[in-house]
Design a protein around this motif. Sequence first.
Motif, PDB file in Angstrom:
ATOM      1  N   HIS A  79      21.088  24.325  44.126  1.00 40.84           N
ATOM      2  CA  HIS A  79      20.260  23.128  43.969  1.00 40.84           C
ATOM      3  C   HIS A  79      19.341  22.924  45.168  1.00 40.84           C
ATOM      4  O   HIS A  79      19.569  23.456  46.243  1.00 40.84           O
ATOM      5  CB  HIS A  79      21.148  21.899  43.808  1.00 40.84           C
ATOM      6  N   CYS A  80      18.352  22.099  44.962  1.00 43.66           N
ATOM      7  CA  CYS A  80      17.520  21.711  46.092  1.00 43.66           C
ATOM      8  C   CYS A  80      18.249  20.621  46.863  1.00 43.66           C
ATOM      9  O   CYS A  80      19.334  20.174  46.476  1.00 43.66           O
ATOM     10  CB  CYS A  80      16.155  21.235  45.617  1.00 43.66           C
TER      11      CYS A  80
ATOM     12  N   PHE B 174      13.676  16.403  44.758  1.00 43.18           N
ATOM     13  CA  PHE B 174      12.227  16.286  44.656  1.00 43.18           C
ATOM     14  C   PHE B 174      11.615  17.678  44.778  1.00 43.18           C
ATOM     15  O   PHE B 174      12.089  18.519  45.541  1.00 43.18           O
ATOM     16  CB  PHE B 174      11.676  15.380  45.759  1.00 43.18           C
ATOM     17  N   TYR B 175      10.530  17.914  44.027  1.00 39.76           N
ATOM     18  CA  TYR B 175       9.919  19.238  43.968  1.00 39.76           C
ATOM     19  C   TYR B 175       8.399  19.131  44.020  1.00 39.76           C
ATOM     20  O   TYR B 175       7.819  18.089  43.706  1.00 39.76           O
ATOM     21  CB  TYR B 175      10.314  19.966  42.672  1.00 39.76           C
ATOM     22  N   ASP B 176       7.757  20.235  44.381  1.00 37.34           N
ATOM     23  CA  ASP B 176       6.295  20.338  44.341  1.00 37.34           C
ATOM     24  C   ASP B 176       5.869  20.574  42.898  1.00 37.34           C
ATOM     25  O   ASP B 176       6.264  21.543  42.270  1.00 37.34           O
ATOM     26  CB  ASP B 176       5.864  21.507  45.231  1.00 37.34           C
TER      27      ASP B 176
ATOM     28  N   ASN C 214      12.834  26.384  44.274  1.00 34.81           N
ATOM     29  CA  ASN C 214      13.110  25.270  45.190  1.00 34.81           C
ATOM     30  C   ASN C 214      12.307  25.308  46.490  1.00 34.81           C
ATOM     31  O   ASN C 214      12.722  24.747  47.500  1.00 34.81           O
ATOM     32  CB  ASN C 214      14.604  25.215  45.544  1.00 34.81           C
ATOM     33  N   SER C 215      11.148  25.949  46.501  1.00 32.57           N
ATOM     34  CA  SER C 215      10.305  25.946  47.690  1.00 32.57           C
ATOM     35  C   SER C 215       9.432  24.693  47.699  1.00 32.57           C
ATOM     36  O   SER C 215       9.171  24.091  46.663  1.00 32.57           O
ATOM     37  CB  SER C 215       9.418  27.197  47.688  1.00 32.57           C
ATOM     38  N   ASP C 216       8.985  24.285  48.889  1.00 30.47           N
ATOM     39  CA  ASP C 216       8.100  23.127  49.037  1.00 30.47           C
ATOM     40  C   ASP C 216       8.706  21.842  48.476  1.00 30.47           C
ATOM     41  O   ASP C 216       8.012  21.035  47.844  1.00 30.47           O
ATOM     42  CB  ASP C 216       6.740  23.387  48.364  1.00 30.47           C
ATOM     43  N   GLN C 217       9.999  21.629  48.712  1.00 31.90           N
ATOM     44  CA  GLN C 217      10.591  20.346  48.332  1.00 31.90           C
ATOM     45  C   GLN C 217      10.060  19.266  49.270  1.00 31.90           C
ATOM     46  O   GLN C 217      10.189  19.395  50.491  1.00 31.90           O
ATOM     47  CB  GLN C 217      12.103  20.408  48.440  1.00 31.90           C
TER      48      GLN C 217
ATOM     49  N   SER D  48      13.647  13.809  40.078  1.00 32.62           N
ATOM     50  CA  SER D  48      14.702  13.860  39.066  1.00 32.62           C
ATOM     51  C   SER D  48      14.757  12.576  38.256  1.00 32.62           C
ATOM     52  O   SER D  48      14.429  11.493  38.743  1.00 32.62           O
ATOM     53  CB  SER D  48      16.059  14.091  39.735  1.00 32.62           C
TER      54      SER D  48
ATOM     55  N   GLY E  88       7.100  19.914  53.343  1.00 34.30           N
ATOM     56  CA  GLY E  88       8.196  20.338  52.487  1.00 34.30           C
ATOM     57  C   GLY E  88       9.255  21.131  53.210  1.00 34.30           C
ATOM     58  O   GLY E  88       9.176  21.412  54.412  1.00 34.30           O
TER      59      GLY E  88
ATOM     60  N   ALA F  17      11.948  24.127  39.985  1.00 31.61           N
ATOM     61  CA  ALA F  17      13.360  23.781  40.156  1.00 31.61           C
ATOM     62  C   ALA F  17      14.213  24.942  39.672  1.00 31.61           C
ATOM     63  O   ALA F  17      13.897  25.581  38.671  1.00 31.61           O
ATOM     64  CB  ALA F  17      13.680  22.516  39.365  1.00 31.61           C
TER      65      ALA F  17
END
Length: 619
Positions: free
Chosen positions: A411-412, A416-418, A297-300, A352, A72, A288
Amino acid sequence: MKIINKNYVILMAVVLLLLGACKDGLDYKNVSSISPDNVWSDPKMINAYLNDVYGGCMPGWPLGSGQNSDEGIGGDGTNLGNFQQGVITVASQSVNLNYTWIDKTNFFMDQMAKVPSTVMDDNLKARLVAEAKFWRAWAYWGYVSSIGGVPLILKTQDATNFESLKVPRAKTSECIAQIVKDLDEATQVLPSSYTGADYGRINKAAALGLKGRVLMWWASPLFNPSNDQTRWTNAYNATKAAVDEANAAGFGLLDKYRSIWYSGNKEMIMVNQYWYPDHYANFAPIRAEPFSNGAANSDQPTLNMLLAFPKKDGSPMQFDQNQLGNPVYNAQFLKDFYTNRDARFYATIFFSGIPYPTPDLQSGQSVPRSWSFWNVKYWNSAVTPSFILPMQDKSKYSVISEKIYNYGGNHCIAGFYDRKGLDTTITKDVVYNGVAAGAKSWWSPMRYAELLMNYGECANEVGKSTEALQVLYNIRKRAEINQGLGNYGVTASSQTGIRDAYIAERRVEFAFENFRLNDLRRWKRYDILNDQVARHGLLIILKPGETYPLLTDNILTPAIRAKFDAVYVDNLDAKSGQTPTFKLDLNHWFNALAPAQISIEPDQLPQNKEWGGTFDPLQ
């Protein structure tokens, strides 16, 4: 090494009995103070002391750990660490030995040896000592796995005897032997499972599981460059014993991968129970940003992580960045990417175009939870957007949420997110402090799948390929991958091929659980990261001329998905002329001992050879 006993009474809940009468003057007894001697005459206080060890040693959710490898990326990128870029020094890679929990377990066991059966039943006393031995082994292994051998201190030290405080580094092999000894002794006493208020305490499968984990590391290339097969045989026997015990005790793979982290269940060998309001897990860092509070937004997931999950038929996800310009290829790729993946993909990744799995109202708007969250991009050549992507053509991409709900926050990178373990019951307003009755999640530092895969990996190394492959089949079957011709998409047959299959499968099964970088180190395979060069990304872009999606639209719908293209991003960390890349050092596999500690007793604490010292972590 100087270790001074700092064990004083640590209490979680104490009920003090008031004296029937008070005495005058200096004979007055302070009833608000607690005598240490009283702890060992009260079963509740004895349990409270050991519970403090649990609280200090039990790992919690490793949120953000994905950014340490190729899993990520955080925030808006440009956070590839110095270690990942090969910038290392003794100062940056040093470990400071802190024996707090080793000291506490030693003190506990020494005191318990003096507790009479009139205070605590001998069987219960033996069990609590066994739990303490597990945590001592756990604490020692944390240091040994990092730097090799450390001073072995197994009794409470006498702070008045200065010479006795000087304890030299033991050989790594001696530390491994002591860790195994503690775990073997604990195994003889620990029960197979617990119920009621004792649920979550260390059981026999956990002790055997840790023994198997330790011996597997001891047999792996990190500690065993000569590939001594005796070590692999010992690791195989230990990991198989752990699986056999877990099976007998009723543990096993939970039917639904996504459900693992939402209740106590048969997969959890070890468990850290989070609940409101006393012990709450803050999931804000991985949420998110529109659904978070503070951190976000960590570990995207990177492109490599997104592609690691196989397709429904077990075959690898195919991706050719050079073919994305072909509309037919691009459309087929997106169809396979979104609709044809194993169950772990949907349990681990949020993308998303589908509803975000929390009760929040998007961006402060009164919209149903069933409506989709869109954080995809659109081509914007005329206007510089409020959010700049850190990549080439950065002025060309803008975030679509600015258009469909007037949201222009942080935004990330790629949408995509964890999602793994995310507490889906609470809103962003309370995610930071957990003020939500019923908020609950569970973390398992050791689950049945790990025991199973440890056993399978060791089986392969001792030539038992049939057993090794069956483990992979079982893991993939639970991931709802089609059986196909009976191999669930696993095509490996040679020992090398099966070894590579385990590297790939562990990456997916344990994504964002803090295994990836440790596994690569254990295998001495940082080259896998270096060969990737950089953290790549995948953008989902609205095609020119297409209308913006509605909040009621869903990207899993073919007609909606047809509005978008997939775009490859070569380096997510590229920004302001910088292009950070993976350049992990392949000559330093062990951390250094902190120079400040060495200076206290240089004769007792030699530095590791990799860092200019004389200590060999491989011995």
